[in-house]
Design a protein around this motif. Structure first.
Motif, mmCIF file in Angstrom:
data_model
loop_
_atom_site.group_PDB
_atom_site.id
_atom_site.type_symbol
_atom_site.label_atom_id
_atom_site.label_comp_id
_atom_site.label_asym_id
_atom_site.label_seq_id
_atom_site.Cartn_x
_atom_site.Cartn_y
_atom_site.Cartn_z
ATOM 1 N N ARG A 85 0.478 1.524 -1.939
ATOM 2 C CA ARG A 85 1.661 1.532 -0.681
ATOM 3 C C ARG A 85 1.376 0.380 0.204
ATOM 4 O O ARG A 85 1.640 0.757 1.393
ATOM 5 C CB ARG A 85 1.820 2.866 -0.249
ATOM 6 C CG ARG A 85 1.834 3.940 -0.980
ATOM 7 C CD ARG A 85 2.884 3.837 -2.330
ATOM 8 N NE ARG A 85 4.383 3.746 -1.823
ATOM 9 C CZ ARG A 85 5.277 3.586 -2.610
ATOM 10 N NH1 ARG A 85 5.050 3.029 -3.861
ATOM 11 N NH2 ARG A 85 6.526 3.276 -2.260
ATOM 12 N N THR A 86 0.969 -0.840 -0.028
ATOM 13 C CA THR A 86 0.694 -1.752 0.717
ATOM 14 C C THR A 86 1.642 -3.045 0.249
ATOM 15 O O THR A 86 1.826 -3.282 -0.807
ATOM 16 C CB THR A 86 -0.567 -2.307 0.562
ATOM 17 O OG1 THR A 86 -1.758 -1.092 1.107
ATOM 18 C CG2 THR A 86 -0.809 -3.409 1.759
ATOM 19 N N ILE A 87 2.386 -3.579 1.578
ATOM 20 C CA ILE A 87 2.840 -4.762 1.266
ATOM 21 C C ILE A 87 2.443 -5.925 2.124
ATOM 22 O O ILE A 87 1.556 -5.760 2.929
ATOM 23 C CB ILE A 87 4.403 -4.715 1.685
ATOM 24 C CG1 ILE A 87 4.464 -4.553 3.096
ATOM 25 C CG2 ILE A 87 5.294 -3.523 0.905
ATOM 26 C CD1 ILE A 87 5.769 -4.536 3.975
ATOM 27 N N ALA A 88 2.614 -7.290 1.552
ATOM 28 C CA ALA A 88 2.143 -8.363 2.450
ATOM 29 C C ALA A 88 3.423 -9.342 2.467
ATOM 30 O O ALA A 88 4.029 -9.851 1.712
ATOM 31 C CB ALA A 88 0.943 -9.067 1.490
ATOM 32 N N PHE A 111 6.634 2.678 1.844
ATOM 33 C CA PHE A 111 5.278 1.968 1.837
ATOM 34 C C PHE A 111 4.628 2.180 3.268
ATOM 35 O O PHE A 111 5.366 2.470 4.371
ATOM 36 C CB PHE A 111 5.649 0.323 1.936
ATOM 37 C CG PHE A 111 5.888 0.040 0.484
ATOM 38 C CD1 PHE A 111 4.978 -0.398 -0.340
ATOM 39 C CD2 PHE A 111 7.188 0.045 -0.052
ATOM 40 C CE1 PHE A 111 5.223 -0.967 -1.741
ATOM 41 C CE2 PHE A 111 7.458 -0.204 -1.397
ATOM 42 C CZ PHE A 111 6.498 -0.411 -2.287
ATOM 43 N N THR A 112 3.423 2.302 3.401
ATOM 44 C CA THR A 112 2.764 2.778 4.532
ATOM 45 C C THR A 112 1.818 1.837 5.148
ATOM 46 O O THR A 112 1.586 1.926 6.354
ATOM 47 C CB THR A 112 1.728 3.866 4.062
ATOM 48 O OG1 THR A 112 0.754 3.563 3.083
ATOM 49 C CG2 THR A 112 2.526 5.108 3.585
ATOM 50 N N ASP A 113 1.680 0.596 4.633
ATOM 51 C CA ASP A 113 0.797 -0.253 5.158
ATOM 52 C C ASP A 113 1.264 -1.676 4.930
ATOM 53 O O ASP A 113 1.928 -2.047 3.789
ATOM 54 C CB ASP A 113 -0.723 -0.413 4.650
ATOM 55 C CG ASP A 113 -1.658 1.040 4.918
ATOM 56 O OD1 ASP A 113 -2.238 1.011 5.816
ATOM 57 O OD2 ASP A 113 -1.331 1.962 4.094
ATOM 58 N N GLY A 163 7.101 3.052 11.377
ATOM 59 C CA GLY A 163 6.683 4.174 10.703
ATOM 60 C C GLY A 163 5.517 3.543 9.689
ATOM 61 O O GLY A 163 5.273 4.280 8.544
ATOM 62 N N MET A 164 5.016 2.508 9.901
ATOM 63 C CA MET A 164 4.024 1.924 9.125
ATOM 64 C C MET A 164 2.561 1.551 9.871
ATOM 65 O O MET A 164 2.953 1.166 11.033
ATOM 66 C CB MET A 164 4.390 0.562 8.240
ATOM 67 C CG MET A 164 5.705 0.831 7.443
ATOM 68 S SD MET A 164 6.225 -0.660 6.661
ATOM 69 C CE MET A 164 4.850 -0.823 5.664
ATOM 70 N N ARG A 165 1.555 1.265 9.086
ATOM 71 C CA ARG A 165 0.453 0.763 9.730
ATOM 72 C C ARG A 165 0.620 -0.779 9.614
ATOM 73 O O ARG A 165 0.313 -1.167 8.329
ATOM 74 C CB ARG A 165 -0.820 1.369 9.246
ATOM 75 C CG ARG A 165 -0.980 2.875 9.577
ATOM 76 C CD ARG A 165 -2.445 3.347 9.062
ATOM 77 N NE ARG A 165 -2.608 3.273 7.709
ATOM 78 C CZ ARG A 165 -2.335 4.395 7.158
ATOM 79 N NH1 ARG A 165 -1.675 5.421 7.442
ATOM 80 N NH2 ARG A 165 -2.407 4.130 5.467
#
Length: 467
Positions: A386-389, A417-419, A446-448
């Motif tokens: 659940r990571t995006i860049a 997505f969380t990160d 709402g994300m790290r």
């Protein structure tokens, strides 16, 4: 000695270039078939005439005369700016088979089902062919009138008889008039036909949508003046091997010119896609090396796109670089930065990079996701599911911020997505640069959010390399 008649000159209908003899190609703009014979010069002075309507102060003009009307197709209304303005002329251009006629037949049907009279003029298909498509896509309505005509004078006669509030002409390149030189589809014919439709639209307060063809290089066929005559220019884009379609505004006198609408071509016609992010991502049972998700901006709309990479050994002296849906130049640059700045071994290995779902991603914000996907494939390590860049990669290995970061993060958080890996905030004037060894982590949308200054630090934060 008798006087000899002066030879008539020739001029280009595209740029106005003149010559004493006819040529097949303009010597100024290099356009083929645009050089025509000029008429005799008119030396009589133009006299003033009494205007048909007096000029009034702008504050006294009634704005309700230009009230918008929704077409019934939400994604198209989004691009137009909440509907059609009376008297507006819209040009919709796209490649053959992309679905222009299907979309406009749906627009005409929904307009007619709302009780507004509509005239659909087809110059490419017979009335029976259009009727078959309308039956398949449920585009039948009592107020929808159909005519298969290619003569401009006859079309104007249909307008006087039907008195529609919306006119669809498919397409302008098939309509001709005996009052202009050349054959239908030529620069002179297209200019005269479009000019006549613009005049009748303004005079009657009737909205007009014109279908336009495109050339093999993607430009709108016909004279450049065509785009200046109309009020709105829309580009209908899509890959024939994919059902996803986009309507993009390149000119809009009545609304934003950076908006896009999303559609999907189905068996029953064209369907609106109000939440297209899921079309460009895939679901994996477990994390897979070589995948990374990014958020691109199509106009004002954030869209999620999954990028995939495969790095394989090769025995060829020149490793392969195969790209699908991405800018090959930017991918090559990212690979060079990975090899030189981050010591990721890709120089002597085949690299394949692609998007999911047939998406076309050219936004520089996808650089970081490309680098992460390639590094993941090269090291056979997986990224968090659940990571995006998001970020642009520079040649020195630094990361640059891209516009709309907060909107992109909000869209990713909405989809679970969380990160997120993003470039470090730019320092304010007079403040020292951020420590290159530091990775700042914060909670936003709402994300790290992991803010990193360089590509090497981004790979370390993703667990794909050392700082």
């Amino acid at each position: 000695m008798p006087k000899t008649a002066s030879r008539p000159g020739f001029h280009c209908t595209e740029c106005g270039w003149t010559t004493v003899r006819w040529q097949g190609r303009c010597g100024e703009c290099q356009t083929w078939g645009s050089v025509v014979e000029a008429g005799a010069p008119k030396l009589a002075q133009i006299r003033s005439q009494a205007p048909s309507a007096k000029a009034v102060p702008i504050a006294r003009v009634d704005p309700d005369l230009a009230a918008r009307t929704l077409t019934g197709v939400g994604e198209l209304d989004r691009v137009l700016g909440d509907g059609l303005v009376p008297g507006a002329v819209v040009l919709l251009a796209g490649e053959p088979g992309v679905g222009k006629s299907t979309l406009l037949l749906e627009v005409a049907a929904r307009w007619a089902k709302a009780g507004r009279r509509t005239l659909y003029v087809s110059g490419e298909e017979s009335a029976a062919q259009v009727r078959l498509r309308a039956g398949r896509t449920d585009a039948l309505a009592d107020e929808l009138y159909l005519a298969a005509e290619t003569d401009l004078g006859t079309i104007l006669g249909h307008i006087e008889e039907v008195e529609p509030s919306l006119l669809v002409v498919d397409s302008v390149q098939t309509v001709g008039t005996a009052e202009a030189e050349g054959s239908p589809g030529g620069p002179t014919q297209v200019r005269e036909v479009t000019g006549a439709l613009v005049r009748v639209a303004k005079r009657r307060g009737m909205a007009v949508v014109i279908v336009g063809h495109v050339t093999k290089d993607g430009a709108i066929a016909g004279p450049r003046l065509l785009e200046h005559l109309v009020d709105v220019v829309l580009a209908f884009e899509g890959d024939r091997h994919s059902g996803f379609r986009m309507v993009r505004a390149t000119k809009n006198r009545f609304g934003p010119a950076d908006e896009v609408g999303c559609f999907e071509m189905a068996e029953t016609g064209i369907v609106e896609v109000t939440d297209p992010s899921g079309l460009f991502t895939s679901v994996h049972a477990e994390p897979v090396p070589g995948t990374c998700v990014t958020v691109t901006m199509e106009g004002r709309r954030p869209l999620l796109a999954e990028l995939q990479a495969l790095v394989a050994p090769t025995e060829l002296p020149s490793p392969r670089r195969t790209v699908s849906g991405l800018d090959s130049g930017r991918v090559s640059m990212v690979l060079a930065v990975l090899e030189r700045r981050c010591r990721v071994p890709v120089g002597r290995r085949d690299v394949y990079a692609s998007t999911v779902g047939g998406a076309r991603v050219t936004d520089p914000s996808a650089d970081l996701a490309i680098a992460v996907a390639v590094a993941s494939a090269a090291t056979n390590a997986t990224l968090g599911p659940r990571t995006i860049a998001i970020g642009e990669v520079g040649l020195a290995g630094e990361l640059r911020r891209v516009p709309g970061t907060e909107r992109r993060l909000a869209e990713a958080a909405r989809l679970g997505f969380t990160d997120a890996l993003v470039p470090t905030e730019a320092p304010a004037a007079g403040r020292r640069l951020v420590d290159a060894r530091r990775i700042a982590t914060s909670d936003r949308s709402g994300m790290r959010v992991h803010a990193v200054p360089t590509l090497a630090h981004a790979l370390a934060a993703a667990g794909l390399g050392e700082r």
